[in-house]
Design an enzyme around this catalytic site. Sequence first.
Site, short mmCIF file in Angstrom:
data_model
loop_
_atom_site.label_atom_id
_atom_site.label_comp_id
_atom_site.label_asym_id
_atom_site.label_seq_id
_atom_site.Cartn_x
_atom_site.Cartn_y
_atom_site.Cartn_z
N GLY A 150 24.00 17.21 29.53
CA GLY A 150 23.13 17.76 28.59
C GLY A 150 21.76 18.36 29.23
N TYR A 169 31.49 15.30 14.96
CA TYR A 169 30.45 14.33 15.19
C TYR A 169 29.49 14.40 13.99
CZ TYR A 169 26.47 12.34 17.72
OH TYR A 169 25.53 11.58 17.85
N GLU A 170 29.07 15.57 13.65
CA GLU A 170 28.08 15.87 12.71
C GLU A 170 28.55 15.51 11.48
OE1 GLU A 170 26.37 19.72 13.65
OE2 GLU A 170 25.32 18.77 15.29
N VAL A 210 28.11 17.59 24.36
CA VAL A 210 28.68 17.02 25.63
C VAL A 210 29.62 15.65 24.82
CG1 VAL A 210 28.41 15.46 27.61
CG2 VAL A 210 26.94 17.45 26.93
N ASN A 253 20.16 12.07 13.74
CA ASN A 253 20.83 11.87 15.33
C ASN A 253 19.90 11.54 16.10
OD1 ASN A 253 22.25 12.23 17.53
ND2 ASN A 253 23.08 14.38 17.03
N TYR A 309 15.79 14.98 23.69
CA TYR A 309 15.20 16.02 23.72
C TYR A 309 13.57 15.74 23.78
CZ TYR A 309 19.16 18.18 21.65
OH TYR A 309 20.45 18.70 21.25
N GLY A 312 25.49 10.70 29.21
CA GLY A 312 24.54 10.08 30.11
C GLY A 312 24.75 10.33 31.51
#
Length: 161
Positions: free
Chosen positions: A97, A23-24, A87, A124, A131, A93
């Site tokens: 998280g 993902y990163e 997650v 991101n 956050y 959602g």
Amino acid sequence: MIRTATPTDIPVIHALIRELAAYEKEPQEARATPEQLHEALFGQHPGAYAHIATDDTTGEPVGFALWFLNFSTWRGVHGIYLEDLYVRPTARGTGHGKALLTELARICVDRGYERLEWSVLDWNRPAIDFYEALGARPQDEWTVYRLTDGALRKLGAPNGS
């Protein structure tokens, strides 16, 4: 549901780390082995800890938080540094998280730790928005530095060159 990881969770933690690295956009950097994770989390001197988020219906793992203690010389107490929070996309959602972060915040409060810190990639935006919605604030005045691979070995060589 959030639970403390156990040794039987090593394969899923390893898989989730690899998913996070993809993902990163850095899958080649996820070089940790299951054996290394087991030693770090459950060895004779564990230096890291993990929590697993599970699907409320199936009980299947859908995410994890891996963390370790840091120390603030200014505050004089430990804190938690969250190394990874992930997650799976199919479970995002749904509160997993937030539940993982809530558990880490609870640990901080219960143990008298005064900081819960982590890093997030500047691209991101979904994570940043998440956050900040929880009340976290970026520490813009700090820049993270890292030594790895050849530069680390060079500096750490016996003659420091």
